[in-house]
Structure formats: C-alpha cells, structure tokens
Design an enzyme around this catalytic site. Structure first.
Site, mmCIF file in Angstrom:
data_model
loop_
_atom_site.group_PDB
_atom_site.id
_atom_site.type_symbol
_atom_site.label_atom_id
_atom_site.label_comp_id
_atom_site.label_asym_id
_atom_site.label_seq_id
_atom_site.Cartn_x
_atom_site.Cartn_y
_atom_site.Cartn_z
ATOM 1 N N VAL A 68 35.808 39.899 46.766
ATOM 2 C CA VAL A 68 36.897 39.414 46.101
ATOM 3 C C VAL A 68 38.216 38.812 46.652
ATOM 4 O O VAL A 68 38.642 38.124 46.853
ATOM 5 C CB VAL A 68 37.761 39.350 44.962
ATOM 6 C CG1 VAL A 68 36.054 40.702 43.978
ATOM 7 C CG2 VAL A 68 38.160 41.677 45.652
ATOM 8 N N ASN A 91 38.821 43.870 37.703
ATOM 9 C CA ASN A 91 38.254 45.569 37.585
ATOM 10 C C ASN A 91 38.215 46.274 39.192
ATOM 11 O O ASN A 91 38.561 47.475 38.962
ATOM 12 C CB ASN A 91 37.230 46.220 37.126
ATOM 13 C CG ASN A 91 36.456 47.593 37.091
ATOM 14 O OD1 ASN A 91 37.431 47.990 37.026
ATOM 15 N ND2 ASN A 91 35.387 48.069 37.883
ATOM 16 N N SER A 144 47.397 49.483 36.413
ATOM 17 C CA SER A 144 47.489 51.240 35.792
ATOM 18 C C SER A 144 48.303 51.623 35.245
ATOM 19 O O SER A 144 49.713 50.443 35.207
ATOM 20 C CB SER A 144 47.046 51.613 37.645
ATOM 21 O OG SER A 144 47.365 52.922 37.367
ATOM 22 N N TYR A 157 50.410 50.193 45.626
ATOM 23 C CA TYR A 157 49.097 49.821 44.343
ATOM 24 C C TYR A 157 49.791 50.171 42.791
ATOM 25 O O TYR A 157 48.925 49.148 42.675
ATOM 26 C CB TYR A 157 48.419 51.267 44.370
ATOM 27 C CG TYR A 157 47.538 51.823 43.668
ATOM 28 C CD1 TYR A 157 46.270 50.831 43.454
ATOM 29 C CD2 TYR A 157 47.639 51.947 41.970
ATOM 30 C CE1 TYR A 157 44.923 51.293 42.339
ATOM 31 C CE2 TYR A 157 46.791 52.350 41.083
ATOM 32 C CZ TYR A 157 45.772 51.680 41.397
ATOM 33 O OH TYR A 157 44.708 51.696 40.030
ATOM 34 N N ALA A 158 51.043 49.951 43.046
ATOM 35 C CA ALA A 158 52.030 49.596 42.479
ATOM 36 C C ALA A 158 52.364 48.470 41.935
ATOM 37 O O ALA A 158 52.329 47.465 40.963
ATOM 38 C CB ALA A 158 53.939 50.917 42.102
ATOM 39 N N LYS A 161 49.525 46.364 41.242
ATOM 40 C CA LYS A 161 48.383 46.157 39.579
ATOM 41 C C LYS A 161 50.022 46.434 38.066
ATOM 42 O O LYS A 161 49.932 45.848 37.732
ATOM 43 C CB LYS A 161 49.011 48.507 39.818
ATOM 44 C CG LYS A 161 47.895 49.376 39.875
ATOM 45 C CD LYS A 161 46.585 47.480 39.667
ATOM 46 C CE LYS A 161 44.933 48.530 40.121
ATOM 47 N NZ LYS A 161 44.155 47.825 39.052
HETATM 48 P P1 NDP Z 1 35.906 52.932 41.965
HETATM 49 O O1 NDP Z 1 35.962 52.500 43.426
HETATM 50 O O2 NDP Z 1 35.105 53.770 41.982
HETATM 51 O O3 NDP Z 1 35.741 51.666 42.408
HETATM 52 C C1 NDP Z 1 35.245 50.162 42.417
HETATM 53 C C2 NDP Z 1 34.629 49.354 43.253
HETATM 54 O O4 NDP Z 1 35.434 48.119 42.985
HETATM 55 C C3 NDP Z 1 33.840 49.886 44.376
HETATM 56 O O5 NDP Z 1 32.633 49.631 43.972
HETATM 57 C C4 NDP Z 1 34.827 49.039 45.004
HETATM 58 O O6 NDP Z 1 33.139 48.863 46.639
HETATM 59 C C5 NDP Z 1 34.496 47.702 44.586
HETATM 60 N N1 NDP Z 1 35.448 47.238 45.409
HETATM 61 C C6 NDP Z 1 36.447 47.531 46.265
HETATM 62 N N2 NDP Z 1 36.643 46.563 46.454
HETATM 63 C C7 NDP Z 1 36.012 44.965 47.303
HETATM 64 C C8 NDP Z 1 36.168 44.264 46.964
HETATM 65 N N3 NDP Z 1 36.963 43.674 48.166
HETATM 66 N N4 NDP Z 1 35.339 42.983 46.101
HETATM 67 C C9 NDP Z 1 34.245 43.093 45.407
HETATM 68 N N5 NDP Z 1 34.428 44.576 44.881
HETATM 69 C C10 NDP Z 1 34.950 45.594 46.210
HETATM 70 O O7 NDP Z 1 36.795 52.944 41.423
HETATM 71 P P2 NDP Z 1 37.690 53.015 39.996
HETATM 72 O O8 NDP Z 1 36.032 52.861 39.609
HETATM 73 O O9 NDP Z 1 37.973 54.198 39.979
HETATM 74 O O10 NDP Z 1 38.672 52.243 39.369
HETATM 75 C C11 NDP Z 1 37.851 51.036 38.750
HETATM 76 C C12 NDP Z 1 39.546 50.272 38.820
HETATM 77 O O11 NDP Z 1 40.353 50.852 38.065
HETATM 78 C C13 NDP Z 1 40.282 49.915 39.520
HETATM 79 O O12 NDP Z 1 40.637 48.381 39.771
HETATM 80 C C14 NDP Z 1 41.310 50.980 39.317
HETATM 81 O O13 NDP Z 1 42.666 50.239 41.215
HETATM 82 C C15 NDP Z 1 41.715 51.145 38.267
HETATM 83 N N6 NDP Z 1 42.169 51.987 37.864
HETATM 84 C C16 NDP Z 1 41.726 54.152 38.065
HETATM 85 C C17 NDP Z 1 41.559 54.885 37.970
HETATM 86 C C18 NDP Z 1 40.954 56.421 37.643
HETATM 87 O O14 NDP Z 1 42.127 57.309 37.309
HETATM 88 N N7 NDP Z 1 40.113 55.933 39.108
HETATM 89 C C19 NDP Z 1 43.468 54.765 37.188
HETATM 90 C C20 NDP Z 1 43.752 53.675 36.976
HETATM 91 C C21 NDP Z 1 43.479 52.496 37.871
HETATM 92 P P3 NDP Z 1 33.677 49.813 47.460
HETATM 93 O O15 NDP Z 1 32.872 51.495 47.360
HETATM 94 O O16 NDP Z 1 32.970 49.364 48.760
HETATM 95 O O17 NDP Z 1 35.010 50.156 47.270
#
Ligand code: NDP
Length: 249
Positions: A68, A91, A144, A157-158, A161
């Site tokens: 992305v 996401n 977030s 990050y803050a 977001k």
């Molecule tokens: P994960 O790391 O489990 O999943 C995020 C996914 O996004 C991964 O598969 C990751 O791939 C992919 N990704 C990262 N960079 C890119 C990119 N440049 N292009 C395409 N895909 C990409 O994260 P979460 O499920 O924990 O979080 C999901 C969302 O929720 C995020 O935006 C996070 O900031 C937000 N969030 C999460 C919280 C939590 O407690 N988990 C709390 C608050 C917000 P790869 O593994 O290769 O990096």
C-alpha cells in the site's frame, strides 16, 4: 463467527492487510455474510495461509499481493480486481515503537508511509473503481485509540492514526454527496498473534486497565466493521467509533 445478521450478498469488499490478524477476521466476516472479498496484503506467507484457511469460500475471495505504500502496486491491484468495489476497509498497518528520543527517521517514515500515505494511495486509486450502481458505498478506516489520546513510544503511530481520523472526516464531507459514507474505527487492546506471545502477567495488566476487564477480540472489530458497512448504517458518516471496552473513557 459474527452473530450479526447482515447480508453482503452481491456486494464486494476490498480489505487491506486482510490476510491476518484483525483484517483476516474482517475478511472472514464478509465472506460468511455472503459477500465477495479482495484481500490486499503485503505478506506472501500470510496470503498463502489465508488462501488455505478460506478454501471453502474460494469463489468469493481474491488474493492480491499489494504494497500500500507504493502507488504503482495499488494501481496494478485495482486493474486486477475481480469485482467492482462496494466497501473498502483500510486496515493494513505496522508499528515501529520507540520513545521519541530513540525513534529514527526511518521508524517515522515507515509508519507514516504505511498507516497514513498507504490509506491515501489505496483510497485514491480505488475510488474510481467503486461500484457506480451502489447506493451504499463505504470506506472504513482502522485507526486506533492511540490516534485519539497518544501513547508513550508511539509518536509515529499516534500521528499516523490521528491523521487517519482527519482524513476520514474530510472524505466524509467530500464524498457524502457521491453516495459514500466514510468512518473510522479506533480499536483498543485487541488480542492477536502479537499479544499471544506476551507474558500472561502483561496481558492481565492490560486487561485490568479496561473497564470491561478483558482484551478485545478480532471479532469485536469485525462486528463494528460489518455494522458500518451495512445499509443500516447509512446515516453514520465521518464518525470515529471507539471499540475499546471503555479504555479511553
Ligand atoms: P497485523 O500485523 O496482524 O496485520 C496487518 C497486515 O497488514 C499484515 O498482514 C501486514 O503484512 C499487512 N501490511 C503491512 N504493511 C503493508 C503494506 N505496506 N501493504 C499491504 N499490507 C501491509 O496487524 P493487526 O491485525 O494487529 O492490526 C490491523 C490494524 O488494526 C492496523 O491498522 C493496526 O494499526 C490497527 N490496530 C490494531 C490494534 C491491536 O491491538 N492489534 C489496536 C489498534 C489498532 P506484514 O505481516 O508483511 O507486515
């Protein structure tokens, strides 16, 4: 599995970062509700694993490796879309946590590029490919609680977001007349693979800060996404929905 009874039959969603964690649960919830989903994710391993787990939905789901942060990668993925898009869930996100003194320019740029510029790249390239026939076009951005209240060790990050929230409100104003609603979800502490690796005492201490006395689940976030994506939510626009068990009351 979601207990909410929304139907997304004949609707299609694009979920960025949809191959694991919260994004995977969002993907699964749309599929279970009869929708088609295009999963855009960077991680080849996660895409492969999601493909196996979602084999029973194979006619409803398309997997595309996308970065992305790269406009060209988004444009290529848009060209490859199997279905016109009704719902976009932005996401994908990363963290590079360090106190401000230790944070490098690279830590800052990586997080801003993925969590904020990534949203612009995806939304901009995809906005022309939305289903013109759809009266209920939806953009849902995953922010977030940190974007609302800040957090030690997360300047990058803050900021990203909080930027997502500003972008959500602005797009809500600009795109409302074109049949879109644009909303954000601000998750609190959500149990994912990352939290599974943490010691029990740390998890208990985190849960103790939450008024409902537990960490959130990926389903808690996916349920909120389903609601905001539904026709029933058509008068909600530019909102930030905290899904955090009351963490930030
Ligand atoms: P994960 O790391 O489990 O999943 C995020 C996914 O996004 C991964 O598969 C990751 O791939 C992919 N990704 C990262 N960079 C890119 C990119 N440049 N292009 C395409 N895909 C990409 O994260 P979460 O499920 O924990 O979080 C999901 C969302 O929720 C995020 O935006 C996070 O900031 C937000 N969030 C999460 C919280 C939590 O407690 N988990 C709390 C608050 C917000 P790869 O593994 O290769 O990096």
């Amino acid at each position: 599995m979601s207990n909410l009874q929304f139907s997304f039959k004949n609707k299609s969603a694009v979920v960025t970062g949809g191959a694991q964690g919260i994004g995977f649960q969002i993907t699964l919830s749309f599929l279970q509700a009869g929708g088609n989903v295009t999963v855009w994710d960077y991680s080849e391993a996660a895409l492969e694993s999601a493909k196996k787990e979602l084999a029973s939905f194979k006619d409803q789901v398309q997997f595309t490796q996308v970065d992305v942060t790269q406009k060209d990668s988004c444009e290529k993925a848009v060209q490859a879309l199997a279905w016109p898009c009704d719902v976009l869930v932005n996401n994908a996100g990363i963290t590079r946590d360090k106190s401000f003194g230790k944070m490098t320019f690279e830590d800052w740029n990586d997080v801003i590029n993925t969590n904020l510029t990534g949203l612009f790249n995806v939304t901009k390239t995809l906005s022309e490919k939305f289903n013109t026939a759809s009266a209920h076009k939806r953009i849902i951005n995953i922010s977030s609680v940190v974007g609302l209240y800040g957090n030690f060790g997360q300047t990058n990050y803050a900021a990203a977001k909080a930027g997502v929230i500003g972008m959500t409100k602005t797009l809500g104003k600009e795109l409302g007349r074109k049949g879109f609603t644009v909303n954000a979800i601000a998750p609190g502490f959500i149990a994912t693979a990352m939290t599974q690796a943490m010691p029990k005492e740390t998890l208990d201490a985190m849960a103790a800060k939450v008024p409902v006395a537990r960490l959130g689940s990926t389903s808690d976030i996916a349920n909120a996404v389903m609601f905001l994506a539904s026709e029933q939510a058509s008068y909600i626009n530019g909102a930030v929905l905290s899904v955090d068990g009351g963490l930030v009351i």
